[in-house]
Every structure is written in structure tokens, then in C-alpha cells.
Design an enzyme around this catalytic site. Sequence first.
Site, PDB file in Angstrom:
ATOM      1  N   ASP A  22       0.867  -1.183   0.000  1.00  0.00           N
ATOM      2  CA  ASP A  22       0.000   0.000   0.000  1.00  0.00           C
ATOM      3  C   ASP A  22       0.902   1.231   0.000  1.00  0.00           C
ATOM      4  O   ASP A  22       2.083   1.146   0.331  1.00  0.00           O
ATOM      5  CB  ASP A  22      -0.875  -0.019   1.264  1.00  0.00           C
ATOM      6  N   SER A  23       0.291   2.358  -0.320  1.00  0.00           N
ATOM      7  CA  SER A  23       1.032   3.623  -0.243  1.00  0.00           C
ATOM      8  C   SER A  23       1.459   3.923   1.195  1.00  0.00           C
ATOM      9  O   SER A  23       2.333   4.755   1.407  1.00  0.00           O
ATOM     10  CB  SER A  23       0.150   4.748  -0.766  1.00  0.00           C
TER      11      SER A  23
ATOM     12  N   CYS B  24      -4.380  -1.276  -2.063  1.00  0.00           N
ATOM     13  CA  CYS B  24      -4.480   0.185  -2.194  1.00  0.00           C
ATOM     14  C   CYS B  24      -5.355   0.465  -3.408  1.00  0.00           C
ATOM     15  O   CYS B  24      -5.081  -0.041  -4.510  1.00  0.00           O
ATOM     16  CB  CYS B  24      -3.092   0.785  -2.399  1.00  0.00           C
TER      17      CYS B  24
ATOM     18  N   GLU C  89      -4.640   9.349   9.855  1.00  0.00           N
ATOM     19  CA  GLU C  89      -3.240   9.087  10.214  1.00  0.00           C
ATOM     20  C   GLU C  89      -2.846   9.806  11.491  1.00  0.00           C
ATOM     21  O   GLU C  89      -1.950   9.372  12.202  1.00  0.00           O
ATOM     22  CB  GLU C  89      -2.325   9.475   9.052  1.00  0.00           C
TER      23      GLU C  89
ATOM     24  N   CYS D  60     -11.138   3.680  -0.409  1.00  0.00           N
ATOM     25  CA  CYS D  60      -9.775   4.012   0.009  1.00  0.00           C
ATOM     26  C   CYS D  60      -9.502   3.157   1.243  1.00  0.00           C
ATOM     27  O   CYS D  60     -10.368   3.027   2.110  1.00  0.00           O
ATOM     28  CB  CYS D  60      -9.685   5.494   0.344  1.00  0.00           C
TER      29      CYS D  60
ATOM     30  N   HIS E 257      -7.949   3.440   3.901  1.00  0.00           N
ATOM     31  CA  HIS E 257      -8.043   4.023   5.250  1.00  0.00           C
ATOM     32  C   HIS E 257      -9.491   4.065   5.757  1.00  0.00           C
ATOM     33  O   HIS E 257      -9.720   4.119   6.963  1.00  0.00           O
ATOM     34  CB  HIS E 257      -7.544   5.469   5.252  1.00  0.00           C
TER      35      HIS E 257
END
Length: 271
Positions: free
Chosen positions: A10-11, A73, A154, A187, A189
Site C-alpha cells: 500500500d502507499s 491500495c 493518520e 480508500c 483508510h
Amino acid sequence: MDNRPIGFFDSGLGGLTSIPNLFQKLPNERVIYFGDTARTPYGSKAVSTIRQYSMQIADFLVSKDVKMIVIACNTISATCLDELRDKFPDIPILGIISPAARKVAKVCTQENNIGIIATKVTTQSGAYRERIRDFNEELNVFDMATPAFVPLIEEGIIENEIMDLTIRYYMDDFIKNNKIDTLVLGCTHYPIIRKNIEKIYPGLNIINPSYEIINRVRQILENDDALADANNDRENVFYASDLSENFSNMIQKVLETEESNLILKFKNLDL
Ligand code: DGL
């Protein structure tokens, strides 16, 4: 039988949201995870940059002798899947979008109105719209970029009024004006704020691609006779290009374990 690990990448941190479901459904499997935490976010970068980074990461995972690569991702899956498959034809490479689109196409919705929330790059690529319509042309698909969610998540601003206000800021009109009854968390997240979304919009049918992809992993491993067995004594290893406090906080939160139980390693792909 194949006890080699599965490569996930993933990024950054978001791809970790697929891992608990993998461990639950396929407990014999082991993982090599790479999160590009030094260069995240990818969701507003040029596609050429995302491709260059993704190739580097896939090279690294192949060097670790993984039996399969999972692109955990949405942004990378939306822009790089074909190129990655062309470059590594001998290894199964899975994107996260098709399994989710297949699931969406199967659910019956009252209005047939599907909402996708994602990064700018994923939204601009049109990948979700295309894949969902490949499976079911009757569905109306609306997408919207919601870029402020990732930095808030985050920073751990989750069970919090600021997150709820941000969700309302983006989504109130989107849901109401388009009569959305099914929402795709496009996404990696976003599963982390699923409870906030459910609280604000009860009754919304929510699809989580990070969850759906594991069903596809299982199918492929079964078809290829490549499931790991119960004697698999390899370890799960989590690499990050920046081993920050955020990474260690998020991995403990998502995997619901202490850092002392995890093997976390630094890997700088620029070197
Ligand atoms: N993991 C990315 C995705 O699923 C989101 C974070 C980023 O922008 O890099 O699209």
C-alpha cells in the site's frame, strides 16, 4: 500447498485494514507487507510517479519470494494493475477494485444508486465506475474525492467530533442529492471510520473493498492449490519506508496487538 508468504502493499498504512480478515479466514497464511510511509499519500500524485513507486515495491516483494501480490491500495489498483501484471507475468497480482465491484453488482439496492468515496486519483481514473458497470449496467454510480479523511485518520483523529463534521461536510449533500443507498469505502483508510459513517447515516449499505479482496485471495490460492498448511512456521513481516510513530500506532490499532508481537522493519526503496 505453498507456505511462501503473500506480498501485500500500500502507499502507507491503509492496506493494513485487509490483514485481520486474512488472518481470520486463512490463518495458515503469512504476509510480507510493504507500506510506503515515507512517500505517502499517493492519492493526489501524478500517475507516472505512482507507477514508478509501485514497480519498485513489486520488485522488492518479488525479491522476497512471495507467492502472490495483493495491491491493498485503491489508488494503485486504479492506475497500475495492468502495468504490474505485464511486468510480472509469472506471479498472480490482485487489485482491490474488481472484488469490490463484483460484490456491489450483486447487492440489491432500493434505488440502484451507488456512491464511491476515494482519493482524487482513484476518482479521476473512473476505475470503480467502469468495473461496477462491467458487472451490472443497471446501477447508477456516483463518485467523490474525500482527501481530508486520510490525514485525519493518520493523526488518529477518529472517534472525534472533527471527523464527524468532516464526514458531514463531504457527504451530506452527496448522499442526499444522489439518493445513495450503497456506499463503497474506496480508500483503504476508510474502514477505520466506518463506525462514524454508520452512526451518521444509519441504514446505508456499506461495502468494504479491504474485506472483499480476501475472498478473492482465497479463491485464487484454492484454484492454484497454493494454500499454506498448518505447519507453516514462517513469520509475518511488516516493512515501512518510514518507521514513524504513526505507523507503529496504526498497526497496533488495526491488528489489535502490541508492537512487541510484531516484526516491523525499515526499508528505503530509494537506496
Ligand atoms: N491507500 C490509498 C488508497 O487506498 C489511500 C492513501 C493515499 O492517498 O496514499 O487509495
